[in-house]
Design an enzyme around this catalytic site. Structure first.
Site, PDB file in Angstrom:
ATOM      1  N   SER A   1      -0.502  -1.242  -4.492  1.00 51.25           N
ATOM      2  CA  SER A   1      -1.582  -0.254  -4.489  1.00 51.25           C
ATOM      3  C   SER A   1      -2.962  -0.811  -4.819  1.00 51.25           C
ATOM      4  O   SER A   1      -3.948  -0.072  -4.765  1.00 51.25           O
ATOM      5  CB  SER A   1      -1.247   0.896  -5.453  1.00 51.25           C
ATOM      6  OG  SER A   1      -0.240   1.717  -4.901  1.00 51.25           O
TER       7      SER A   1
ATOM      8  N   LYS B   1      -5.628  -0.158  -2.336  1.00 51.78           N
ATOM      9  CA  LYS B   1      -6.443   1.068  -2.290  1.00 51.78           C
ATOM     10  C   LYS B   1      -7.878   0.852  -2.754  1.00 51.78           C
ATOM     11  O   LYS B   1      -8.740   1.695  -2.505  1.00 51.78           O
ATOM     12  CB  LYS B   1      -5.748   2.168  -3.102  1.00 51.78           C
ATOM     13  CG  LYS B   1      -4.480   2.664  -2.407  1.00 51.78           C
ATOM     14  CD  LYS B   1      -3.536   3.435  -3.314  1.00 51.78           C
ATOM     15  CE  LYS B   1      -2.268   3.792  -2.536  1.00 51.78           C
ATOM     16  NZ  LYS B   1      -1.162   4.182  -3.406  1.00 51.78           N
TER      17      LYS B   1
ATOM     18  N   SER C   1      -3.279   7.233  -7.355  1.00 57.57           N
ATOM     19  CA  SER C   1      -2.812   6.342  -6.289  1.00 57.57           C
ATOM     20  C   SER C   1      -2.165   7.123  -5.152  1.00 57.57           C
ATOM     21  O   SER C   1      -1.130   6.721  -4.617  1.00 57.57           O
ATOM     22  CB  SER C   1      -1.818   5.314  -6.864  1.00 57.57           C
ATOM     23  OG  SER C   1      -1.885   4.102  -6.170  1.00 57.57           O
TER      24      SER C   1
ATOM     25  N   LYS D   1      -7.169  -0.403 -11.722  1.00 61.73           N
ATOM     26  CA  LYS D   1      -6.228   0.123 -10.726  1.00 61.73           C
ATOM     27  C   LYS D   1      -4.925  -0.635 -10.854  1.00 61.73           C
ATOM     28  O   LYS D   1      -4.918  -1.881 -10.841  1.00 61.73           O
ATOM     29  CB  LYS D   1      -6.802  -0.057  -9.309  1.00 61.73           C
ATOM     30  CG  LYS D   1      -5.883   0.425  -8.196  1.00 61.73           C
ATOM     31  CD  LYS D   1      -5.934   1.934  -8.107  1.00 61.73           C
ATOM     32  CE  LYS D   1      -4.817   2.488  -7.224  1.00 61.73           C
ATOM     33  NZ  LYS D   1      -3.482   2.442  -7.893  1.00 61.73           N
TER      34      LYS D   1
END
Length: 324
Positions: A99, A102, A159, A272
């Site tokens: 992720s 992203k 997410s 993140k």
């Protein structure tokens, strides 16, 4: 009367000559001067983007933590002000970003959305395959009309894969077309060891990067005020929608995993997380220690959502060992 006409003729000639001069000047400006300025602009743009890819690999005694002690097999620490690498461990080795992908999805979307308050409708096709792939979701539903800014927070905090697809479809017509923009952005930034196959970070053997490339990406993205605001938010309340009259509250996965821990004489400002079985526990974070900001990217740590969060453990250890 003839005398008056005679007086007007030179005036007309002067006026016509003036128009001709203006026309010639405009042509010259368009054909010569404008391309000249365009060349200068392109050079300035190239200089700006190339600065993110020319990270200096410089030994620095500020960090006393040995990279060998980290749980993550891949890591890189950057001082943000000058992009100096202070610590690295297999930073140019190919990894799966999960992720952390992203971050690119978000910055590309921000740069290509004309209006962040624009409403975007999520359709049944938005969710196709996501539940089967066990993708992380933000909680929106088919038929829901959501503001673009809320989708961006949905991408970064919980997410949400459905948010990535909705933004991709809106901006490029499909996820496949959006991924082309992502890869072009990566090339522009000098992320030479990166290739994206999707906007969500779902596992794909041809979807890869390096922690160094991700450091280039994050250092670039943080220059954008909207991205920085989202990246450093611990929670966010969406606007009411047709499916959620009370809105939805998003919580940052990183701040949840951090669980109120923090660093000595500093603060982890944002981040993140990422995880798949193949990628391991990953983290991209921003911290302030003393008066300086630092970026740490780590990937590949053992564990899962139910184990100790070794990506968080590594971040605390590295940031705590920065000497001002």
């Amino acid at each position: 009367m003839a005398r008056k006409v005679k007086k007007k003729m030179p005036g007309i000639r002067v006026f016509v000559a003036f128009l001709l001069k203006v026309g010639i000047a405009a042509f010259v400006y368009k054909s010569i001067i404008i391309p000249g300025y365009q060349h200068i602009f392109e050079k300035e743009y190239d200089d700006k983007t190339s600065s993110y890819s020319s990270l200096k690999i410089t030994p620095d005694p500020s960090v006393s933590t040995s990279s060998d002690k980290l749980n993550s097999p891949n890591a890189i620490l950057i001082r943000l002000i000058d992009h100096t690498i202070l610590m690295q461990k297999n930073s140019e080795e190919k990894i799966y970003p999960a992720s952390l992908t992203k971050m690119m999805t978000a910055i590309v979307a921000i740069e290509n959305l004309p209006d962040l308050k624009e409403e975007i409708k999520l359709t049944n096709s938005t969710f196709q395959g996501l539940y089967e792939a066990d993708a992380s979701m933000a909680g929106f539903r088919p038929g829901e009309q959501v503001m673009a800014i809320d989708l961006l927070y949905g991408v970064m905090l919980p997410s949400g894969a459905e948010c990535c697809i909705a933004l991709s479809d809106q901006i490029a017509g499909s996820e496949q077309n959006f991924v082309k923009i992502m890869n072009q952005k990566a090339a522009d930034l000098g992320m030479d060891n990166t290739h994206f196959e999707n906007a969500t970070g779902l596992q794909n053997k041809n979807h890869y990067t390096t922690v160094k490339d991700l450091a280039i990406l994050l250092s670039y993205a943080l220059q954008n005020d909207t991205f920085r605001e989202i990246f450093t938010s611990s929670r966010y309340f969406t606007q009411p929608t047709n499916k959620h009259p009370g809105g939805i509250t998003f919580y940052s996965t990183m701040f949840e995993d951090l669980n109120n821990q923090n660093i000595i004489d500093g603060e982890i400002l944002g981040g993140k997380t990422g995880y798949t079985d193949e990628a391991g526990l990953c983290l991209a974070s921003l911290a302030k220690v003393g008066k300086q900001e630092y970026i740490l990217i780590s990937a590949g740590a053992k564990g899962d959502h139910y184990s100790e969060q070794y990506n968080i453990t590594d971040a605390l250890a590295v940031y705590n060992n920065i000497r001002k």
